[in-house]
Scaffold this motif. Structure first.
Motif, PDB file in Angstrom:
ATOM      1  N   ALA A   1       0.818  -1.216   0.062  1.00  0.00           N
ATOM      2  CA  ALA A   1      -0.014  -0.054  -0.168  1.00  0.00           C
ATOM      3  C   ALA A   1       0.865   1.239  -0.042  1.00  0.00           C
ATOM      4  O   ALA A   1       0.548   2.038  -0.771  1.00  0.00           O
ATOM      5  CB  ALA A   1      -0.911  -0.133   1.089  1.00  0.00           C
ATOM      6  N   VAL A   2       1.779   1.391   0.845  1.00  0.00           N
ATOM      7  CA  VAL A   2       2.743   2.640   1.199  1.00  0.00           C
ATOM      8  C   VAL A   2       3.578   2.702  -0.176  1.00  0.00           C
ATOM      9  O   VAL A   2       3.993   3.782  -0.485  1.00  0.00           O
ATOM     10  CB  VAL A   2       3.304   2.724   2.296  1.00  0.00           C
ATOM     11  N   ALA A   3       4.053   1.579  -0.576  1.00  0.00           N
ATOM     12  CA  ALA A   3       4.897   1.673  -1.814  1.00  0.00           C
ATOM     13  C   ALA A   3       4.074   2.102  -3.018  1.00  0.00           C
ATOM     14  O   ALA A   3       4.790   2.945  -3.760  1.00  0.00           O
ATOM     15  CB  ALA A   3       5.372   0.136  -2.133  1.00  0.00           C
ATOM     16  N   ARG A   4       3.075   1.956  -3.109  1.00  0.00           N
ATOM     17  CA  ARG A   4       2.165   2.587  -4.245  1.00  0.00           C
ATOM     18  C   ARG A   4       1.721   3.865  -4.005  1.00  0.00           C
ATOM     19  O   ARG A   4       1.396   4.420  -5.062  1.00  0.00           O
ATOM     20  CB  ARG A   4       0.882   1.522  -4.460  1.00  0.00           C
ATOM     21  N   LEU A   5       1.797   4.217  -2.692  1.00  0.00           N
ATOM     22  CA  LEU A   5       1.619   5.961  -2.675  1.00  0.00           C
ATOM     23  C   LEU A   5       2.883   6.496  -2.405  1.00  0.00           C
ATOM     24  O   LEU A   5       2.737   7.777  -2.198  1.00  0.00           O
ATOM     25  CB  LEU A   5       0.927   5.632  -1.279  1.00  0.00           C
ATOM     26  N   GLY A   6       3.954   5.904  -2.947  1.00  0.00           N
ATOM     27  CA  GLY A   6       5.228   6.595  -2.917  1.00  0.00           C
ATOM     28  C   GLY A   6       6.268   6.744  -2.153  1.00  0.00           C
ATOM     29  O   GLY A   6       7.090   7.320  -2.298  1.00  0.00           O
TER      30      GLY A   6
END
Length: 480
Positions: free
Chosen positions: A193-198
């Protein structure tokens, strides 16, 4: 009823904890006509509402939307300049919580007929307790205090101000770099989740693969997906200590971070309950010891949910809370069945499993696999990565399953029913399935098994005889 009257009544069921198990347990008992008191020391709704299922799935929805927008060009749709407004994403997460909150609220419990109050419960005897020092008596009690994140003993960890799966949601923003310690369901979901949010993410897992309890092929699919999202994955790696902003691994390598998320498991919340005074045993992990009917070592006290040491799943807690409450107030002896408990990891791809493991089938088991790339829905949507895998016994009953791919959790529902009810692959094939869906591979696996039986020598003999008889009958009709 005023609070001072709580101690004057002897309650049919005292429920301790208003998470999923406690809420459903209290409402079940009230529906049966019992006089129920539900006590919660913090927030109604428990971990699932505030720090678990609801916020994590809301965050994943935003993360998956960002990833899908970036990948839309494969369909000929160009969404240039995709940006992520992190405060708006976190606001979306909070809205999800506040929208669902009324369902788990004290008012909702009161409408069921149960009484609610706030405070900390401590048992003072086999059939007595106190709520913030106020005495309360009960005929039966249900302990449903859930679990809390467990932090490993690790040099320097406390000084690093680690986040847990509970405190993660207190952040006003996301860091630039995050290390995730633990590659189980929660670690993988939040990492993606956080990887896809940057966020630049590194996952460190001591086991030799992520999702170590799942089918190895499912583990590999999730690992590949995380790597494609830019996550650095370190498996088979143990952390020896935490320095300022850095994990030191056992091979001497280091992992830098701005925030550290520890997702290495949860421990039952039993401290301070006075369970020893009540004659309730706990095991070496601190979990309440229960029998198959969820009764503790005190015949008047029952337990359900994470506090028991059973699989820490919201849906299981709800079922067990209802079962324990019914047993307690009616004197029933219904028992739990852990042979068909579904579980889902909501990464992309999703991983859903139930029943016997699909990677370690016994000699009397057959494993049936169909790849998602053969499903027309997956081809149409360019989502070919995944599979359905069934374990069947000698009577062709479905005993276990793993599904990997989009909406795997939904596809698993049919297979959970099959495992629970002992359905065969023929039972699955005889039911008409909608087309096209991501569940096609599991149906096709069942069809393949059924057709395989038709190819056996004995079956071929019977089928051949029927064909001969049919041809002879047709010839006689023509001759007549």
């Amino acid at each position: 009823m005023p609070d001072d009257a709580i101690g004057r009544r002897r309650w049919d069921l005292l429920v301790v904890g208003a998470g999923t198990a406690g809420l459903i347990g209290a409402q079940t008992a009230a529906a049966l006509g019992a006089r129920v008191l539900l006590v919660e020391r913090a927030r109604f709704g428990g971990d699932c509402l505030w720090t678990g299922c609801v916020p994590s799935k809301a965050l994943l929805a935003a993360a998956h939307a960002a990833a899908d927008a970036r990948a839309a060009a494969r369909y000929g749709v160009h969404a240039d300049g995709v940006t992520v407004d992190v405060p708006a994403v976190l606001a979306h997460v909070r809205r999800a919580i506040t929208t669902i909150e009324p369902v788990d609220s004290p008012d909702a419990v009161r409408r069921s007929g149960a009484r609610v109050t706030s405070g900390s419960v401590r048992f003072t005897g086999p059939a007595s307790a106190e709520i913030d020092g106020r005495p309360v008596r009960f005929r039966q009690a249900l302990v449903a205090t859930g679990s809390a994140p467990a932090l490993p003993e690790l040099a320097g960890l406390a000084d690093a101000g680690p986040l847990t799966t509970d405190s993660f949601w207190d952040q006003p923003d996301l860091p630039e770099r995050m290390a995730v310690l633990g590659g189980g369901t929660s670690g993988c979901e939040l990492a993606q989740a956080v990887a896809r949010l940057g966020v630049r993410v590194t996952v460190v897992e001591a086991a030799d693969r992520l999702l170590a309890g799942e089918d190895p092929d499912a583990s590999a699919a999730v690992t590949d997906a995380l790597v494609r999202d830019g996550v650095q994955v370190r498996t088979g790696a143990s952390v020896t200590r935490v320095d300022a902003g850095r994990l030191v691994l056992d091979d001497g390598a280091t992992v830098d971070f701005d925030r550290l998320l520890v997702a290495t498991g949860r421990a039952p919340r039993t401290a301070g309950l006075g369970l020893d005074v009540a004659g309730v045993d706990v095991d070496e992990r601190g979990a309440v010891v229960v029998d198959a009917a969820l009764r503790t070592t005190n015949a008047h006290i029952w337990a359900a949910g994470d506090v028991t040491g059973h699989p820490q799943l919201t849906h299981l807690a709800g079922v067990h809370g209802s079962l324990a409450a019914g047993n307690a107030v009616l004197g029933l002896r219904r028992t739990v069945d852990l042979s068909a408990v579904p579980r889902v990891t909501y990464t992309q791809p999703e991983v859903a499993s139930v029943g016997e493991p699909t990677s370690a089938a016994g000699p009397d088991r057959t494993v049936l696999t169909r790849r998602l790339r053969s499903a027309d829905r997956a081809i149409a949507e360019q989502n070919p990565d995944g599979f359905s895998r069934l374990v069947v016994d000698g009577r062709h009953r479905v005993r276990g399953a793993t599904v990997v791919g989009p909406r795997a959790g939904e596809a698993l529902a049919e297979l959970t029913l099959a495992v629970t009810k002992g359905l065969t692959t023929s039972d699955l094939t005889s039911s008409i399935h909608p087309y096209p869906t991501y569940a096609d591979p599991q149906w096709n696996a069942a069809i393949g098994d059924a057709r395989g039986r038709l190819a056996r020598p004995a079956a071929r003999v019977v089928i051949g005889a029927l064909l001969v008889a049919r041809r002879a009958s047709a010839a006689l009709r023509r001759a007549g």
